[in-house]
Design a protein around this motif. Structure first.
Motif, PDB file in Angstrom:
ATOM      1  N   VAL A 126       0.831  -1.214   0.000  1.00 26.71           N
ATOM      2  CA  VAL A 126       0.000   0.000   0.000  1.00 26.71           C
ATOM      3  C   VAL A 126       0.858   1.254   0.000  1.00 26.71           C
ATOM      4  O   VAL A 126       0.593   2.218  -0.737  1.00 26.71           O
ATOM      5  N   GLU A 127       1.913   1.271   0.811  1.00 21.65           N
ATOM      6  CA  GLU A 127       2.788   2.449   0.860  1.00 21.65           C
ATOM      7  C   GLU A 127       3.471   2.685  -0.482  1.00 21.65           C
ATOM      8  O   GLU A 127       3.618   3.830  -0.925  1.00 21.65           O
ATOM      9  N   HIS A 128       3.894   1.609  -1.131  1.00 21.35           N
ATOM     10  CA  HIS A 128       4.518   1.737  -2.450  1.00 21.35           C
ATOM     11  C   HIS A 128       3.522   2.291  -3.456  1.00 21.35           C
ATOM     12  O   HIS A 128       3.877   3.152  -4.288  1.00 21.35           O
ATOM     13  N   MET A 129       2.302   1.833  -3.403  1.00 20.51           N
ATOM     14  CA  MET A 129       1.279   2.326  -4.327  1.00 20.51           C
ATOM     15  C   MET A 129       0.990   3.805  -4.100  1.00 20.51           C
ATOM     16  O   MET A 129       0.780   4.560  -5.053  1.00 20.51           O
ATOM     17  N   LYS A 130       0.982   4.224  -2.866  1.00 18.99           N
ATOM     18  CA  LYS A 130       0.740   5.639  -2.557  1.00 18.99           C
ATOM     19  C   LYS A 130       1.834   6.522  -3.157  1.00 18.99           C
ATOM     20  O   LYS A 130       1.556   7.599  -3.687  1.00 18.99           O
ATOM     21  N   GLN A 140     -10.098   3.516  -4.712  1.00 18.05           N
ATOM     22  CA  GLN A 140     -11.252   4.355  -5.037  1.00 18.05           C
ATOM     23  C   GLN A 140     -11.160   5.751  -4.429  1.00 18.05           C
ATOM     24  O   GLN A 140     -12.000   6.612  -4.695  1.00 18.05           O
ATOM     25  N   GLN A 141     -10.121   5.971  -3.645  1.00 18.64           N
ATOM     26  CA  GLN A 141      -9.877   7.293  -3.074  1.00 18.64           C
ATOM     27  C   GLN A 141      -8.678   7.991  -3.717  1.00 18.64           C
ATOM     28  O   GLN A 141      -8.555   9.213  -3.642  1.00 18.64           O
ATOM     29  N   ASP A 142      -7.825   7.214  -4.351  1.00 24.53           N
ATOM     30  CA  ASP A 142      -6.631   7.752  -4.997  1.00 24.53           C
ATOM     31  C   ASP A 142      -6.959   8.108  -6.446  1.00 24.53           C
ATOM     32  O   ASP A 142      -7.473   7.284  -7.198  1.00 24.53           O
ATOM     33  N   ASP A 191     -11.736   4.413 -10.177  1.00 21.58           N
ATOM     34  CA  ASP A 191     -12.578   4.026 -11.315  1.00 21.58           C
ATOM     35  C   ASP A 191     -11.758   3.576 -12.519  1.00 21.58           C
ATOM     36  O   ASP A 191     -12.229   3.645 -13.653  1.00 21.58           O
ATOM     37  N   ASN A 192     -10.531   3.127 -12.277  1.00 24.26           N
ATOM     38  CA  ASN A 192      -9.670   2.739 -13.388  1.00 24.26           C
ATOM     39  C   ASN A 192      -8.773   1.552 -13.022  1.00 24.26           C
ATOM     40  O   ASN A 192      -7.673   1.423 -13.538  1.00 24.26           O
ATOM     41  N   THR A 193      -9.260   0.717 -12.111  1.00 25.26           N
ATOM     42  CA  THR A 193      -8.437  -0.377 -11.609  1.00 25.26           C
ATOM     43  C   THR A 193      -9.219  -1.684 -11.613  1.00 25.26           C
ATOM     44  O   THR A 193     -10.387  -1.715 -11.239  1.00 25.26           O
TER      45      THR A 193
END
Length: 367
Positions: free
Chosen positions: A223-227, A272-274, A279-281
């Motif tokens: 999750v941290e890497h994705m952020k 859905q918050q990033d 809406d694109n995953t």
């Protein structure tokens, strides 16, 4: 006149570049997830009646029954994995409930982890070269490596796993795909406070196993890497379900499945918050192998000698995925179709020889 021509050419090239970037930016992102050795029986019918109250495999049968036993299979699976059965079923596809005529199987004949992950990630079973769980670099290229080497994807692919063999399965050195697995700490000059804390905590919290860390570390590192980096293709391999099963601890096995369900829910809510992922995953979830059912004790095991350990499942949801819910009486699916499906969802060709074809019901959704 020459200046005008130069201007027109320059403008055209600029617009072409912008269009290309826009297409890339808008292409679906994929999060590929595996739950090691989670049986389709628990996913689709919840806690096993023969195991949930069996003191050989459960420390506190009363509490476990209170938490996860319900008379009806529909209620049992929902209490075990609420995100799957309250949310995913309404927005995605769940394949592999053999009781409903939906079958998903491995094509490799090994029916254990490295061969299963190789099949999922490459689209081709390789029983000749991948026939053990030894730490040998995979001679086959995974969809992660192939995607990472496509124009525009360099640095946009990442993998996280609880098992320390994943750097070899993905062939980190050759592929260039960063793999954080086993008990590896995250490194770099721009670590977030949370990453530094995870590094510290990982050293202080012992794992029950020598080669597999607890899934919470794998999850939060991912999750941290994705952020920070917003990769377009992320692979997350949770491992606790398999290891608790090998330990013969059915209580911990169920609780690990329940916890992983919640972590997948967190991942979905994050995307859905990033703004990069919203809406694109697309999420694609599966397992590397099944487990035994008969004799009862074989629930702890898998491999060629364990009956039906090649039976698995596949789940997909997210952008453009048709909400079929629990799929019934459908065509036979195989794990070797997952790699090509990942590529197709991202709009990329997958030309690996002998690889399984993209799953029609998922790809059809994207058209």
């Amino acid at each position: 006149m020459k200046k005008n021509i130069i201007f027109v050419i320059t403008l055209a090239l600029h617009l072409f570049a912008v269009k290309g970037n826009a297409q890339k930016e808008n292409s679906p992102k994929v999060i590929l997830i595996t739950l090691d050795g989670l049986r389709w029986q628990e996913l689709y019918t919840g806690a096993d009646s023969l195991l949930v109250a069996n003191k050989t495999y459960v420390h506190d049968t009363t509490k476990l029954k209170t938490d996860f036993w319900r008379p009806k299979a529909k209620d049992r699976r929902e209490v075990l994995m609420p995100f799957f059965w309250k949310k995913i079923t309404a927005m995605g596809q769940l394949h592999g409930n053999r009781n409903a005529g939906s079958k998903v199987d491995l094509t490799n004949n090994m029916w254990f982890s490295y061969p299963g992950y190789n099949e999922i990630l490459t689209g081709v079973a390789d029983d000749k070269n991948i026939n053990s769980n030894k730490k040998i670099n995979n001679p086959n290229k995974t969809v992660l490596e192939i995607t990472n080497n496509l124009p525009g994807y360099k640095g946009k692919v990442a993998a996280f796993g609880s098992w320390d063999v994943f750097p070899y399965i993905i062939n980190e050195d050759r592929s260039g795909v960063p793999v954080n697995a086993g008990f590896e700490a995250v490194t770099g000059n721009d670590l977030s406070q949370r990453e530094m804390f995870l590094n510290q905590l990982q050293d202080q919290v012992p794992s029950p196993w020598s080669s597999v860390r607890l899934d919470a570390f794998t999850h939060h590192y991912a999750v941290e890497h994705m952020k920070k980096n917003h990769p377009d293709l992320v692979y997350i391999a949770y491992g606790e379900t398999d290891d608790f099963a090998h330990d013969g601890d059915y209580e911990a096995y169920l609780r690990a499945a329940h916890n992983t369900d919640n972590m997948i829910k967190e991942l979905w809510e994050f995307t859905q918050q990033d703004t990069y992922y919203k809406d694109n995953t697309v999420f694609i979830i599966s397992t590397d192998h099944g487990r035994g059912t008969d004799p009862l004790d074989t629930w702890k095991s898998h491999g060629t000698k364990i009956k039906n350990a090649g039976q698995v499942w596949i789940v997909a949801f997210g952008k453009g995925i048709t909400a079929l819910g629990e799929v019934k009486n459908t065509e036979q699916l195989y794990s070797n179709q997952i790699a090509a499906t990942v590529a197709a969802v991202m709009g990329n060709e997958y030309s690996v020889e002998n690889a399984g074809k993209p799953i029609k019901t998922i790809i059809k959704s994207k058209k």
